[in-house]
Design a protein around this motif. Sequence first.
Motif, PDB file in Angstrom:
ATOM      1  N   SER A 183     -13.555 -13.711 -23.054  1.00 54.65           N
ATOM      2  CA  SER A 183     -12.620 -12.594 -23.197  1.00 54.65           C
ATOM      3  C   SER A 183     -12.718 -11.601 -22.038  1.00 54.65           C
ATOM      4  CB  SER A 183     -12.846 -11.872 -24.521  1.00 54.65           C
ATOM      5  OG  SER A 183     -14.148 -11.330 -24.566  1.00 54.65           O
ATOM      6  N   CYS A 184     -13.774 -11.687 -21.224  1.00 56.21           N
ATOM      7  CA  CYS A 184     -13.915 -10.767 -20.097  1.00 56.21           C
ATOM      8  C   CYS A 184     -12.830 -10.980 -19.057  1.00 56.21           C
ATOM      9  CB  CYS A 184     -15.292 -10.875 -19.459  1.00 56.21           C
ATOM     10  SG  CYS A 184     -15.645 -12.483 -18.756  1.00 56.21           S
ATOM     11  N   TYR A 185     -12.227 -12.130 -19.027  1.00 52.85           N
ATOM     12  CA  TYR A 185     -11.201 -12.414 -18.028  1.00 52.85           C
ATOM     13  C   TYR A 185      -9.863 -11.775 -18.371  1.00 52.85           C
ATOM     14  CZ  TYR A 185     -14.544 -15.552 -15.995  1.00 52.85           C
ATOM     15  OH  TYR A 185     -15.667 -16.051 -15.397  1.00 52.85           O
ATOM     16  N   ARG A 186      -9.769 -11.167 -19.515  1.00 51.57           N
ATOM     17  CA  ARG A 186      -8.508 -10.521 -19.883  1.00 51.57           C
ATOM     18  C   ARG A 186      -8.342  -9.168 -19.203  1.00 51.57           C
ATOM     19  NH1 ARG A 186     -10.631  -9.208 -25.837  1.00 51.57           N
ATOM     20  NH2 ARG A 186     -11.749  -7.335 -25.299  1.00 51.57           N
ATOM     21  N   TYR A 187      -9.415  -8.618 -18.638  1.00 50.46           N
ATOM     22  CA  TYR A 187      -9.357  -7.307 -17.996  1.00 50.46           C
ATOM     23  C   TYR A 187      -8.898  -7.424 -16.550  1.00 50.46           C
ATOM     24  CZ  TYR A 187     -12.164  -5.666 -21.926  1.00 50.46           C
ATOM     25  OH  TYR A 187     -12.607  -5.357 -23.166  1.00 50.46           O
ATOM     26  N   SER A 188      -8.117  -6.464 -16.115  1.00 49.41           N
ATOM     27  CA  SER A 188      -7.751  -6.387 -14.699  1.00 49.41           C
ATOM     28  C   SER A 188      -8.930  -5.774 -13.942  1.00 49.41           C
ATOM     29  CB  SER A 188      -6.510  -5.521 -14.519  1.00 49.41           C
ATOM     30  OG  SER A 188      -6.822  -4.159 -14.776  1.00 49.41           O
ATOM     31  N   TYR A 189      -8.864  -5.851 -12.607  1.00 47.24           N
ATOM     32  CA  TYR A 189      -9.937  -5.270 -11.804  1.00 47.24           C
ATOM     33  C   TYR A 189     -10.020  -3.760 -12.013  1.00 47.24           C
ATOM     34  CZ  TYR A 189     -10.577  -9.717  -9.484  1.00 47.24           C
ATOM     35  OH  TYR A 189     -10.851 -11.025  -9.231  1.00 47.24           O
ATOM     36  N   LYS A 190      -8.889  -3.112 -12.164  1.00 49.83           N
ATOM     37  CA  LYS A 190      -8.900  -1.664 -12.391  1.00 49.83           C
ATOM     38  C   LYS A 190      -9.574  -1.327 -13.720  1.00 49.83           C
ATOM     39  CE  LYS A 190      -4.986  -0.359  -9.571  1.00 49.83           C
ATOM     40  NZ  LYS A 190      -3.716   0.325  -9.494  1.00 49.83           N
ATOM     41  N   GLU A 191      -9.317  -2.139 -14.738  1.00 47.58           N
ATOM     42  CA  GLU A 191      -9.958  -1.903 -16.042  1.00 47.58           C
ATOM     43  C   GLU A 191     -11.466  -2.128 -15.956  1.00 47.58           C
ATOM     44  OE1 GLU A 191      -6.798  -3.091 -19.470  1.00 47.58           O
ATOM     45  OE2 GLU A 191      -7.438  -4.713 -18.144  1.00 47.58           O
ATOM     46  N   ILE A 192     -11.858  -3.128 -15.221  1.00 51.73           N
ATOM     47  CA  ILE A 192     -13.287  -3.415 -15.066  1.00 51.73           C
ATOM     48  C   ILE A 192     -13.975  -2.268 -14.337  1.00 51.73           C
ATOM     49  CG2 ILE A 192     -14.957  -4.927 -13.929  1.00 51.73           C
ATOM     50  CD1 ILE A 192     -12.933  -7.229 -14.478  1.00 51.73           C
ATOM     51  N   ILE A 193     -13.368  -1.786 -13.257  1.00 53.32           N
ATOM     52  CA  ILE A 193     -13.943  -0.676 -12.507  1.00 53.32           C
ATOM     53  C   ILE A 193     -14.019   0.571 -13.380  1.00 53.32           C
ATOM     54  CG2 ILE A 193     -13.527   0.893 -10.564  1.00 53.32           C
ATOM     55  CD1 ILE A 193     -12.475  -1.594  -9.039  1.00 53.32           C
ATOM     56  N   ARG A 194     -12.997   0.793 -14.218  1.00 49.18           N
ATOM     57  CA  ARG A 194     -13.012   1.929 -15.139  1.00 49.18           C
ATOM     58  C   ARG A 194     -14.159   1.778 -16.147  1.00 49.18           C
ATOM     59  NH1 ARG A 194     -11.457   2.469 -19.983  1.00 49.18           N
ATOM     60  NH2 ARG A 194     -10.187   0.590 -20.036  1.00 49.18           N
ATOM     61  N   LYS A 195     -14.336   0.566 -16.660  1.00 49.88           N
ATOM     62  CA  LYS A 195     -15.424   0.319 -17.615  1.00 49.88           C
ATOM     63  C   LYS A 195     -16.787   0.505 -16.954  1.00 49.88           C
ATOM     64  CE  LYS A 195     -13.179  -2.646 -20.970  1.00 49.88           C
ATOM     65  NZ  LYS A 195     -13.551  -1.875 -22.151  1.00 49.88           N
ATOM     66  N   TRP A 196     -16.912   0.079 -15.694  1.00 53.24           N
ATOM     67  CA  TRP A 196     -18.161   0.312 -14.968  1.00 53.24           C
ATOM     68  C   TRP A 196     -18.438   1.794 -14.865  1.00 53.24           C
ATOM     69  CZ3 TRP A 196     -18.214  -3.247 -10.047  1.00 53.24           C
ATOM     70  CH2 TRP A 196     -18.478  -4.558 -10.447  1.00 53.24           C
ATOM     71  N   GLY A 197     -17.400   2.557 -14.540  1.00 52.52           N
ATOM     72  CA  GLY A 197     -17.555   4.011 -14.440  1.00 52.52           C
ATOM     73  C   GLY A 197     -18.028   4.614 -15.749  1.00 52.52           C
ATOM     74  N   GLU A 198     -17.425   4.161 -16.855  1.00 57.16           N
ATOM     75  CA  GLU A 198     -17.845   4.643 -18.179  1.00 57.16           C
ATOM     76  C   GLU A 198     -19.295   4.276 -18.456  1.00 57.16           C
ATOM     77  OE1 GLU A 198     -15.088   2.863 -20.888  1.00 57.16           O
ATOM     78  OE2 GLU A 198     -13.418   4.150 -20.258  1.00 57.16           O
ATOM     79  N   LYS A 199     -19.668   3.045 -18.091  1.00 60.56           N
ATOM     80  CA  LYS A 199     -21.043   2.586 -18.330  1.00 60.56           C
ATOM     81  C   LYS A 199     -22.042   3.380 -17.494  1.00 60.56           C
ATOM     82  CE  LYS A 199     -23.939  -0.346 -20.148  1.00 60.56           C
ATOM     83  NZ  LYS A 199     -24.215  -0.364 -21.573  1.00 60.56           N
ATOM     84  N   ILE A 200     -21.696   3.626 -16.229  1.00 64.06           N
ATOM     85  CA  ILE A 200     -22.575   4.423 -15.366  1.00 64.06           C
ATOM     86  C   ILE A 200     -22.726   5.824 -15.932  1.00 64.06           C
ATOM     87  CG2 ILE A 200     -22.705   5.543 -13.093  1.00 64.06           C
ATOM     88  CD1 ILE A 200     -21.561   2.880 -11.949  1.00 64.06           C
ATOM     89  N   SER A 201     -21.624   6.396 -16.420  1.00 65.57           N
ATOM     90  CA  SER A 201     -21.663   7.729 -17.015  1.00 65.57           C
ATOM     91  C   SER A 201     -22.578   7.756 -18.242  1.00 65.57           C
ATOM     92  CB  SER A 201     -20.252   8.171 -17.398  1.00 65.57           C
ATOM     93  OG  SER A 201     -20.277   9.416 -18.034  1.00 65.57           O
ATOM     94  N   SER A 202     -22.433   6.744 -19.104  1.00 66.51           N
ATOM     95  CA  SER A 202     -23.264   6.727 -20.311  1.00 66.51           C
ATOM     96  C   SER A 202     -24.738   6.522 -19.977  1.00 66.51           C
ATOM     97  CB  SER A 202     -22.774   5.662 -21.299  1.00 66.51           C
ATOM     98  OG  SER A 202     -23.023   4.376 -20.816  1.00 66.51           O
ATOM     99  N   LEU A 203     -25.041   5.699 -18.972  1.00 64.41           N
ATOM    100  CA  LEU A 203     -26.438   5.502 -18.561  1.00 64.41           C
ATOM    101  C   LEU A 203     -27.019   6.776 -17.955  1.00 64.41           C
ATOM    102  CD1 LEU A 203     -26.194   1.921 -17.004  1.00 64.41           C
ATOM    103  CD2 LEU A 203     -27.368   2.558 -19.129  1.00 64.41           C
ATOM    104  N   ARG A 204     -26.191   7.494 -17.203  1.00 65.97           N
ATOM    105  CA  ARG A 204     -26.628   8.762 -16.607  1.00 65.97           C
ATOM    106  C   ARG A 204     -26.943   9.777 -17.697  1.00 65.97           C
ATOM    107  NH1 ARG A 204     -24.036  13.252 -16.251  1.00 65.97           N
ATOM    108  NH2 ARG A 204     -21.979  12.357 -16.544  1.00 65.97           N
ATOM    109  N   VAL A 205     -26.051   9.885 -18.677  1.00 65.98           N
ATOM    110  CA  VAL A 205     -26.264  10.826 -19.782  1.00 65.98           C
ATOM    111  C   VAL A 205     -27.493  10.425 -20.590  1.00 65.98           C
ATOM    112  CG1 VAL A 205     -25.279  11.662 -21.954  1.00 65.98           C
ATOM    113  CG2 VAL A 205     -23.846  11.535 -19.900  1.00 65.98           C
ATOM    114  N   LYS A 206     -27.645   9.120 -20.819  1.00 63.60           N
ATOM    115  CA  LYS A 206     -28.815   8.620 -21.555  1.00 63.60           C
ATOM    116  C   LYS A 206     -30.114   8.965 -20.832  1.00 63.60           C
ATOM    117  CE  LYS A 206     -30.593   4.381 -23.597  1.00 63.60           C
ATOM    118  NZ  LYS A 206     -30.393   2.928 -23.745  1.00 63.60           N
TER     119      LYS A 206
END
Length: 130
Positions: free
Chosen positions: A30-53
């Motif tokens: 199911s990971c292939y359903r995301y566009s590159y922009k969506e993946i980059i956005r998700k990476w940004g969210e993940k980096i943000s959550s790791l930073r806050v954690k």
Amino acid sequence: MFNNRITNRLITLFIWFIDLFTLHFTMGNSCYRYSYKEIIRKWGEKISSLRVKAGWSQTELAEKTGMSRSSIACIEKGRNFSMASLISISRVLEILDKFEFFLKVETYELTPMEIYEKEKNRKIRGVYKK
């Protein structure tokens, strides 16, 4: 700065990296359903959550990575970023080991038949037939 060959190699590695890293966000194919922009956005969210954690502000993460706070903010908003930025942030957040896949050297062992065929077709230098 970089020649075209190095730039193309970095782009290729970045695309492979995107494909690999998406596996951490989704299950199965199911990971292939995301566009590159969506993946980059998700990476940004993940980096943000790791930073806050980790308990850091954007400014603290920026100081630890040597980047500007606005760069960190842009990455967390899902804007394009470089591999160097991702590696720097990953190193500071201690998740660089997730990318070990790219550092492993793949080995391939020849079968006995492949070795035989290779040796049979090998040219012998310095010898010629009369």
